[in-house]
Scaffold this active site. Structure first.
Site, short mmCIF file in Angstrom:
data_model
loop_
_atom_site.label_atom_id
_atom_site.label_comp_id
_atom_site.label_asym_id
_atom_site.label_seq_id
_atom_site.Cartn_x
_atom_site.Cartn_y
_atom_site.Cartn_z
N SER A 1 1.45 -4.76 6.22
CA SER A 1 2.06 -4.98 4.91
C SER A 1 2.45 -6.44 4.79
O SER A 1 2.73 -7.12 5.79
CB SER A 1 3.29 -4.10 4.76
OG SER A 1 4.13 -4.57 3.73
N LYS B 1 -3.45 -2.76 -3.80
CA LYS B 1 -4.90 -2.72 -3.90
C LYS B 1 -5.37 -2.68 -5.35
O LYS B 1 -6.55 -2.89 -5.62
CB LYS B 1 -5.47 -1.49 -3.18
CG LYS B 1 -4.88 -1.22 -1.80
CD LYS B 1 -4.96 -2.41 -0.89
CE LYS B 1 -4.26 -2.15 0.43
NZ LYS B 1 -2.83 -1.84 0.32
#
Length: 546
Positions: free
Chosen positions: A462, A126
């Site tokens: 993921s 992120k």
């Protein structure tokens, strides 16, 4: 060039320079109007393996800035490790903290009002997107530096096998730790093609990183030299007036989507690229990305698409080799942080290992990277990384086993009650329902041991997740999406060849269920998460905060 600090009102200018001098910046540098002030936004910490090397790399960046005639000023922001946050409530903070990274960089750089450019140091899932968003929002000359992937000593499949042995009770905790350290051998980005390496590669394709910078391994001299050159490059960008808005154009985003498609990158890019486009005043939809992905072949099999790591991809030529291979699909006129266009950067001999990076016309190169599925279960779309789905699951019909949280799914797995042939539905894990949109990678790991099964969720995955993992489902359960209507025992049909995901329940029965529906979700009374839930948009639009 007139520096930002020298545009301040004379008295405030003098006071600002006095404060900076008291922090150790030389008076002569502050009085030299030809010496731009460059922010070094560093997300270094001792918790996240991808970020531990950034303190040293920041020193290299600052050397480059100084050598090019600029003056560096460093500050820090935060960086969570998704690997540490997996499988518990902390994961709810990972996606929201993308916004904190962006906002904190904006506050420091715009709020102080003294900077002429910026180098953003970040490595992971992120943080790179947050810093790209900050670069777009602030629009000062800027570039991205990452730590690079760590070297792996064992194959990805060996690491997965070790985890499977632990889940089966055949390996101890110490064995998992020591064995994993042969895969994650030291500080640096995890060596698989997860979101971290995907977003680093996309930064390079966007033109926001020096050529080859995405996959240079951590803790190498070349990685340090790249950081140093980046510092100098940003000073040059300041003097030439090259800004992120000149680099990250609609055409550059197209190039990033082509790279995402040809390498089979992380599904999380489907959140981050639309959010970045929004910061740039552009629009990028899932359907836009799917249109490119449906025609661009996957030309390399890096885990989870195969059993090679990003170090193999680096040795095969890295991002320049990928871009060179698909050059005919790219917009070559896009400006980059080198001050040259993408085509000019690629106009050189690039050694390519064709055992790792195939040509587009190779029989093994098939357009099957990322798909958007539609149907009565996902009227506004759901995402699947087709390149990581076994071929025998491309058409799947399973019996729904429904959980209103990731934790409930874990509990059922621990009790051995999840059976083969099931479609595990995990809901109320979307951006609002989570709140925070947890990544359910650990669920995909445990489901590998359950034959002929799949995971369907309004949460996310993921980049390392494989198998039939369908997520990001819109509308999410907390918004009243059809996933909220699914019951145990329902049949769910998926056909990747038709981009289809269907709940095999008659429409009148679904209407009856909707009349009785009481929305659930995870209640958080205070702090960041309830604020995020009130402000966040749909996954389809990047889960951007409005």
């Amino acid at each position: 060039m007139k520096r930002s600090i020298d545009k301040l009102e004379p008295f405030q200018r003098a006071i600002s320079k006095a404060h900076l001098a008291s922090a150790g910046i030389s008076i002569d540098s502050l009085l030299d109007s030809d010496r731009p002030l460059i922010a070094v936004a560093n997300s270094w910490n001792e918790l996240c393996p991808g970020h531990e090397p950034l303190r040293q790399l920041a020193q290299e960046v600052k050397k480059g800035i100084l050598e090019a005639g600029g003056e560096p000023v460093e500050f820090n922001t935060i960086a969570m490790c998704d690997g540490v946050a997996q499988g518990h409530a902390g994961m709810r903070y990972c996606l929201p903290h993308r916004e904190i990274v962006t906002d904190s960089c904006e506050a420091m750089i715009v709020g102080e009002g003294i900077f002429d450019g910026a180098v953003f140091l970040g490595s992971c899932d992120k943080i790179i997107p947050g810093m790209l968003n900050a670069a777009a929002r602030i629009d000062l000359p800027a570039a991205i530096v990452t730590a690079g992937p760590c070297y792996d000593e064992i194959k990805p499949s060996e690491s997965k096998a070790l985890r499977a042995r632990f889940l089966a009770g055949e390996a101890t905790e110490r064995e998992v730790i020591e064995g994993t350290l042969r895969y994650y051998t030291g500080p640096g980005v995890c060596p698989f093609l997860g979101t971290a390496n995907t977003m680093a590669c996309l930064s390079e394709a966007l033109g926001m990183m020096l050529p080859g910078g995405a996959l240079l391994p951590s803790s190498t001299s070349q990685r340090r030299f790249c950081a140093r050159r980046t510092g100098a490059a940003v000073v040059d960008m300041v003097r030439r007036g090259i800004r992120p808005s000149d680099i990250m154009t609609e055409q550059a985003i197209h190039n990033a989507v082509v790279l995402l498609s040809c390498m089979g990158g992380s599904l999380n890019a489907m959140l981050h690229l639309p959010a970045l486009a929004r910061e740039l005043g552009l629009e990028l939809t899932w359907d836009d990305i799917a249109q490119v992905s449906s025609s661009v072949p996957v030309i390399t099999n890096i885990v989870p698409n195969g059993d090679m790591s990003c170090i193999n991809l680096y040795k095969a030529g890295g991002v320049p080799a990928l871009l060179k291979t698909v050059e005919e699909l790219l917009e070559g006129g896009c400006m980059t942080v080198t001050g040259k266009t993408l085509a000019e950067n690629l106009d050189r001999d690039i050694a390519i290992d064709r055992t790792v990076i195939r040509t587009m016309d190779d029989d093994a190169s098939v357009a099957s990277g990322i798909q958007v599925l539609y149907g009565n279960l996902a009227p506004k779309g759901a995402l699947v990384k087709t390149s990581a789905v076994p071929e025998d699951l491309h058409v799947f019909t399973g019996t729904a086993r429904v959980f209103d949280s990731e934790d409930a799914c874990y509990e059922a797995f621990g009790q051995g009650t999840i059976e083969p042939g099931c479609a595990v539905v995990i809901r109320y894990e979307g951006p609002v329902g989570g709140p925070g949109m947890k990544e359910l990678h650990r669920v995909t790991e445990i489901m590998r041991g359950i034959p002929n099964s799949g995971v369907i969720t309004d949460g996310r995955f993921s980049g390392a997740s494989g198998g039939l993992s369908i997520g990001y489902l819109c509308p999410e359960a907390a918004a009243g999406g059809p996933i909220a209507l699914v019951q145990d025992g329902d049949r769910i049909h998926v056909d990747l060849m038709r981009n289809l995901i269907e709940l095999e329940v008659p429409a009148d029965e679904l209407e009856r269920r909707r009349a009785d529906l009481e929305l659930s979700g995870h209640t958080v009374d205070r702090g960041l998460l309830p604020r995020y839930a009130r402000m966040v948009g749909s996954a389809r639009t990047g889960a951007a905060v409005r």
